[in-house]
Design a protein around this motif. Structure first.
Motif, PDB file in Angstrom:
ATOM      1  N   SER A   2       4.161  -7.042 -20.179  1.00  0.00           N
ATOM      2  CA  SER A   2       4.778  -8.305 -20.585  1.00  0.00           C
ATOM      3  C   SER A   2       3.807  -8.972 -21.551  1.00  0.00           C
ATOM      4  CB  SER A   2       5.034  -9.194 -19.360  1.00  0.00           C
ATOM      5  OG  SER A   2       5.656 -10.403 -19.737  1.00  0.00           O
ATOM      6  N   GLY A   3       4.045  -8.779 -22.855  1.00  0.00           N
ATOM      7  CA  GLY A   3       3.044  -9.175 -23.842  1.00  0.00           C
ATOM      8  C   GLY A   3       1.842  -8.262 -23.686  1.00  0.00           C
ATOM      9  N   GLN A   4       0.667  -8.838 -23.487  1.00  0.00           N
ATOM     10  CA  GLN A   4      -0.553  -8.057 -23.264  1.00  0.00           C
ATOM     11  C   GLN A   4      -0.860  -7.874 -21.780  1.00  0.00           C
ATOM     12  OE1 GLN A   4      -2.122  -6.801 -26.076  1.00  0.00           O
ATOM     13  NE2 GLN A   4      -0.296  -7.707 -27.011  1.00  0.00           N
ATOM     14  N   LYS A   5       0.044  -8.336 -20.923  1.00  0.00           N
ATOM     15  CA  LYS A   5      -0.214  -8.379 -19.486  1.00  0.00           C
ATOM     16  C   LYS A   5       0.447  -7.225 -18.754  1.00  0.00           C
ATOM     17  CE  LYS A   5       0.369 -11.647 -15.624  1.00  0.00           C
ATOM     18  NZ  LYS A   5       0.994 -12.943 -15.248  1.00  0.00           N
ATOM     19  N   LEU A   6      -0.321  -6.588 -17.871  1.00  0.00           N
ATOM     20  CA  LEU A   6       0.200  -5.516 -17.025  1.00  0.00           C
ATOM     21  C   LEU A   6       0.865  -6.131 -15.797  1.00  0.00           C
ATOM     22  CD1 LEU A   6      -0.017  -2.335 -17.069  1.00  0.00           C
ATOM     23  CD2 LEU A   6      -1.916  -2.611 -15.456  1.00  0.00           C
ATOM     24  N   VAL A   7       2.096  -5.706 -15.507  1.00  0.00           N
ATOM     25  CA  VAL A   7       2.848  -6.239 -14.369  1.00  0.00           C
ATOM     26  C   VAL A   7       3.270  -5.079 -13.468  1.00  0.00           C
ATOM     27  CG1 VAL A   7       4.858  -7.578 -13.636  1.00  0.00           C
ATOM     28  CG2 VAL A   7       3.709  -8.132 -15.794  1.00  0.00           C
ATOM     29  N   ILE A   8       3.080  -5.237 -12.157  1.00  0.00           N
ATOM     30  CA  ILE A   8       3.401  -4.184 -11.192  1.00  0.00           C
ATOM     31  C   ILE A   8       4.812  -4.419 -10.633  1.00  0.00           C
ATOM     32  CG2 ILE A   8       2.605  -2.932  -9.155  1.00  0.00           C
ATOM     33  CD1 ILE A   8       0.583  -3.119 -11.525  1.00  0.00           C
ATOM     34  N   ILE A   9       5.608  -3.351 -10.591  1.00  0.00           N
ATOM     35  CA  ILE A   9       6.983  -3.458 -10.095  1.00  0.00           C
ATOM     36  C   ILE A   9       7.236  -2.386  -9.024  1.00  0.00           C
ATOM     37  CG2 ILE A   9       7.803  -4.411 -12.286  1.00  0.00           C
ATOM     38  CD1 ILE A   9       8.995  -1.638 -12.916  1.00  0.00           C
ATOM     39  N   ASP A  10       8.429  -2.438  -8.433  1.00  0.00           N
ATOM     40  CA  ASP A  10       8.931  -1.396  -7.522  1.00  0.00           C
ATOM     41  C   ASP A  10       8.019  -1.112  -6.334  1.00  0.00           C
ATOM     42  OD1 ASP A  10      11.205  -1.203  -8.992  1.00  0.00           O
ATOM     43  OD2 ASP A  10      10.715   0.687  -9.965  1.00  0.00           O
ATOM     44  N   PHE A  11       7.932  -2.076  -5.435  1.00  0.00           N
ATOM     45  CA  PHE A  11       7.178  -1.904  -4.194  1.00  0.00           C
ATOM     46  C   PHE A  11       8.057  -1.341  -3.074  1.00  0.00           C
ATOM     47  CE2 PHE A  11       4.396  -4.803  -6.395  1.00  0.00           C
ATOM     48  CZ  PHE A  11       3.148  -4.728  -5.784  1.00  0.00           C
ATOM     49  N   ASP A  12       9.263  -0.880  -3.379  1.00  0.00           N
ATOM     50  CA  ASP A  12      10.214  -0.564  -2.319  1.00  0.00           C
ATOM     51  C   ASP A  12       9.823   0.644  -1.472  1.00  0.00           C
ATOM     52  OD1 ASP A  12      11.092   0.610  -4.967  1.00  0.00           O
ATOM     53  OD2 ASP A  12      12.413   1.732  -3.629  1.00  0.00           O
ATOM     54  N   ARG A  13       8.826   1.430  -1.895  1.00  0.00           N
ATOM     55  CA  ARG A  13       8.335   2.539  -1.065  1.00  0.00           C
ATOM     56  C   ARG A  13       7.038   2.143  -0.342  1.00  0.00           C
ATOM     57  NH1 ARG A  13      10.423   5.249  -5.607  1.00  0.00           N
ATOM     58  NH2 ARG A  13      11.999   6.819  -5.107  1.00  0.00           N
ATOM     59  N   PHE A  14       6.826   0.864  -0.149  1.00  0.00           N
ATOM     60  CA  PHE A  14       5.594   0.380   0.493  1.00  0.00           C
ATOM     61  C   PHE A  14       5.353   1.096   1.817  1.00  0.00           C
ATOM     62  CE2 PHE A  14       8.552  -1.967   3.044  1.00  0.00           C
ATOM     63  CZ  PHE A  14       7.881  -2.275   4.207  1.00  0.00           C
ATOM     64  N   TYR A  18       2.320   3.977  -6.773  1.00  0.00           N
ATOM     65  CA  TYR A  18       1.525   3.261  -7.771  1.00  0.00           C
ATOM     66  C   TYR A  18       1.143   4.174  -8.924  1.00  0.00           C
ATOM     67  CZ  TYR A  18      -1.710  -0.427  -9.332  1.00  0.00           C
ATOM     68  OH  TYR A  18      -2.341  -1.427 -10.026  1.00  0.00           O
ATOM     69  N   HIS A  19       1.839   4.015 -10.032  1.00  0.00           N
ATOM     70  CA  HIS A  19       1.520   4.776 -11.239  1.00  0.00           C
ATOM     71  C   HIS A  19       2.133   4.080 -12.449  1.00  0.00           C
ATOM     72  CE1 HIS A  19       5.577   6.567 -11.621  1.00  0.00           C
ATOM     73  NE2 HIS A  19       5.550   6.651 -10.314  1.00  0.00           N
ATOM     74  N   ILE A  20       1.840   4.592 -13.619  1.00  0.00           N
ATOM     75  CA  ILE A  20       2.223   3.952 -14.880  1.00  0.00           C
ATOM     76  C   ILE A  20       3.733   3.757 -15.023  1.00  0.00           C
ATOM     77  CG2 ILE A  20       2.362   6.111 -16.191  1.00  0.00           C
ATOM     78  CD1 ILE A  20       0.937   4.616 -18.507  1.00  0.00           C
ATOM     79  N   GLY A  21       4.519   4.591 -14.331  1.00  0.00           N
ATOM     80  CA  GLY A  21       5.974   4.466 -14.391  1.00  0.00           C
ATOM     81  C   GLY A  21       6.519   3.286 -13.620  1.00  0.00           C
ATOM     82  N   ASN A  22       5.689   2.688 -12.766  1.00  0.00           N
ATOM     83  CA  ASN A  22       6.098   1.505 -12.006  1.00  0.00           C
ATOM     84  C   ASN A  22       5.306   0.280 -12.445  1.00  0.00           C
ATOM     85  OD1 ASN A  22       8.208   2.515 -10.428  1.00  0.00           O
ATOM     86  ND2 ASN A  22       6.775   3.436  -8.982  1.00  0.00           N
ATOM     87  N   MET A  23       5.041   0.236 -13.740  1.00  0.00           N
ATOM     88  CA  MET A  23       4.349  -0.907 -14.337  1.00  0.00           C
ATOM     89  C   MET A  23       5.063  -1.292 -15.618  1.00  0.00           C
ATOM     90  SD  MET A  23       0.409   0.422 -13.854  1.00  0.00           S
ATOM     91  CE  MET A  23      -0.119   1.096 -12.269  1.00  0.00           C
ATOM     92  N   MET A  24       4.920  -2.546 -16.003  1.00  0.00           N
ATOM     93  CA  MET A  24       5.494  -3.030 -17.250  1.00  0.00           C
ATOM     94  C   MET A  24       4.424  -3.750 -18.047  1.00  0.00           C
ATOM     95  SD  MET A  24       9.253  -4.460 -16.079  1.00  0.00           S
ATOM     96  CE  MET A  24       9.732  -4.791 -17.779  1.00  0.00           C
ATOM     97  N   GLY A  63      -2.284 -13.286  -5.998  1.00  0.00           N
ATOM     98  CA  GLY A  63      -2.302 -13.515  -7.440  1.00  0.00           C
ATOM     99  C   GLY A  63      -2.038 -12.260  -8.245  1.00  0.00           C
ATOM    100  N   ILE A  64      -1.401 -11.275  -7.618  1.00  0.00           N
ATOM    101  CA  ILE A  64      -1.096 -10.016  -8.306  1.00  0.00           C
ATOM    102  C   ILE A  64      -0.001 -10.261  -9.352  1.00  0.00           C
ATOM    103  CG2 ILE A  64      -0.200  -7.668  -8.004  1.00  0.00           C
ATOM    104  CD1 ILE A  64      -2.935  -8.112  -6.705  1.00  0.00           C
ATOM    105  N   PRO A  65      -0.173  -9.783 -10.586  1.00  0.00           N
ATOM    106  CA  PRO A  65       0.907  -9.877 -11.573  1.00  0.00           C
ATOM    107  C   PRO A  65       2.015  -8.896 -11.185  1.00  0.00           C
ATOM    108  CG  PRO A  65      -0.936  -8.633 -12.476  1.00  0.00           C
ATOM    109  CD  PRO A  65      -1.385  -9.143 -11.140  1.00  0.00           C
ATOM    110  N   MET A  66       3.135  -9.411 -10.746  1.00  0.00           N
ATOM    111  CA  MET A  66       4.150  -8.551 -10.141  1.00  0.00           C
ATOM    112  C   MET A  66       5.541  -9.147 -10.282  1.00  0.00           C
ATOM    113  SD  MET A  66       3.380  -9.564  -6.145  1.00  0.00           S
ATOM    114  CE  MET A  66       4.873  -8.828  -5.457  1.00  0.00           C
ATOM    115  N   CYS A  67       6.514  -8.343  -9.919  1.00  0.00           N
ATOM    116  CA  CYS A  67       7.906  -8.789  -9.856  1.00  0.00           C
ATOM    117  C   CYS A  67       8.090  -9.424  -8.476  1.00  0.00           C
ATOM    118  CB  CYS A  67       8.825  -7.579 -10.042  1.00  0.00           C
ATOM    119  SG  CYS A  67      10.558  -7.966 -10.201  1.00  0.00           S
ATOM    120  N   LYS A  68       8.048 -10.750  -8.410  1.00  0.00           N
ATOM    121  CA  LYS A  68       8.037 -11.468  -7.126  1.00  0.00           C
ATOM    122  C   LYS A  68       9.419 -11.496  -6.470  1.00  0.00           C
ATOM    123  CE  LYS A  68       4.232 -14.583  -8.371  1.00  0.00           C
ATOM    124  NZ  LYS A  68       4.036 -14.138  -9.767  1.00  0.00           N
TER     125      LYS A  68
END
Length: 294
Positions: free
Chosen positions: A184-196, A176-182, A59-64
């Motif tokens: 969307s309205g009032q919602k924090l969304v996590i992006i760019d997992f490509d360095r997992f 994981y840092h503020i530069g890899n987040m967006m 249920g993570i808010p993310m770029c699926k």
């Protein structure tokens, strides 16, 4: 396949990834994010796609990630499109409590991400990361640049390698840092997992320097949210270790990217040394100052 329905694609230039990124529009007018990686990353991207499915199940808010395949340019991943703005452009200008609350949310999200266990095949963390520290120290000493206070960092690393002993490992976002987040309205969304990756969950905080520079209240909330407001002493010791390790390696890493990037990392190194009073303390000043402000 959705990939075959692409009617329009617009390149996206942001980011450090080797991937080519596009905003694509399908024939039905829906937009998606397309990332294309070199073919030699085929296996890695297959693993990433599977990992992203597991993260999404939490249920993570993310770029699926919705689809994976191969095309003439390499391996592609098609993600849902996030309508929003870069978090680093929004959060620093929000009221104090909003910055802090969003940081708490980011910490809670990271804790969920870290609930995914590492495979049994991962190397012992103490052995793995000690080797990494050796490599970083050598790289720093061999490069033509040095930072004022660099030896203090190296002394801290060498004197505190015991912190790596018996550390657990889990799935890591990898950057994981503020530069890899967006936002969307009032919602924090996590992006760019490509360095997992997989590793010590506390090592994931090594990128918090970017948050602390941009929005220290957000960084403070991130730590508090992750630990449910009870931060163990050992975390601060480990954080100083992991940030120090990253700091010395960032100097020689930056050389290949030109003087402007060297300047960025040089400034960051001095910020780090200032936060830790030249590594005389393990409690960063940005956290202490923000706790007084909140």
């Amino acid at each position: 396949m959705m990939f075959e329905q692409i009617a329009e694609q617009v390149p996206i230039q942001k980011g450090w990834s080797c991937d080519k990124k596009y905003c694509v529009t399908l024939k039905d007018k829906t937009r998606y994010l397309l990332r294309v990686s070199p073919l030699n990353k085929r296996e890695n991207r297959k693993q990433l796609f599977k990992a992203l499915q597991k993260v999404a199940e939490l249920g993570i808010p993310m770029c699926k990630a919705l689809e994976i395949g191969e095309c003439k340019d390499g391996v592609y991943l098609l993600h849902d499109w996030i309508d929003g703005e870069d978090a680093e452009e929004i959060i620093p200008f929000l009221p104090t409590q909003e910055q802090y609350q969003l940081g708490i949310k980011a910490g809670e999200i990271l804790k969920k991400i870290h609930s995914i266990p590492a495979p049994d095949t991962v190397e012992d963390w103490e052995i793995f990361f000690n080797r990494k520290v050796d490599h970083k120290i050598k790289g720093y000493k061999d490069c033509p640049l040095s930072i004022s206070g660099g030896e203090r960092i190296i002394d801290y690393l060498n004197q505190n390698r015991n912190l790596l002993k018996n550390r657990p490992q889990c799935f890591q976002h990898g950057d994981y840092h503020i530069g890899n987040m967006m936002m969307s309205g009032q919602k924090l969304v996590i992006i760019d997992f490509d360095r997992f990756d997989f590793g010590d969950p506390w090592e994931e905080f090594n990128r918090i320097v970017w948050c602390a520079q941009k929005a220290p209240l957000f960084a403070t909330g991130m730590v508090d949210g992750y630990f449910d407001f009870i931060v163990p002493q050992e975390f601060w010791q480990c954080l100083a270790f992991y940030i120090g390790s990253n700091t010395i390696s960032s100097i020689y890493w930056a050389i290949d990217f030109g003087q402007s990037e060297v300047d960025v990392m040089m400034k960051q190194s001095q910020d780090v040394l200032s936060w830790y009073d030249n590594y005389k303390t393990v409690f960063p000043s940005w956290y202490q100052n923000c706790k007084q402000e909140i």
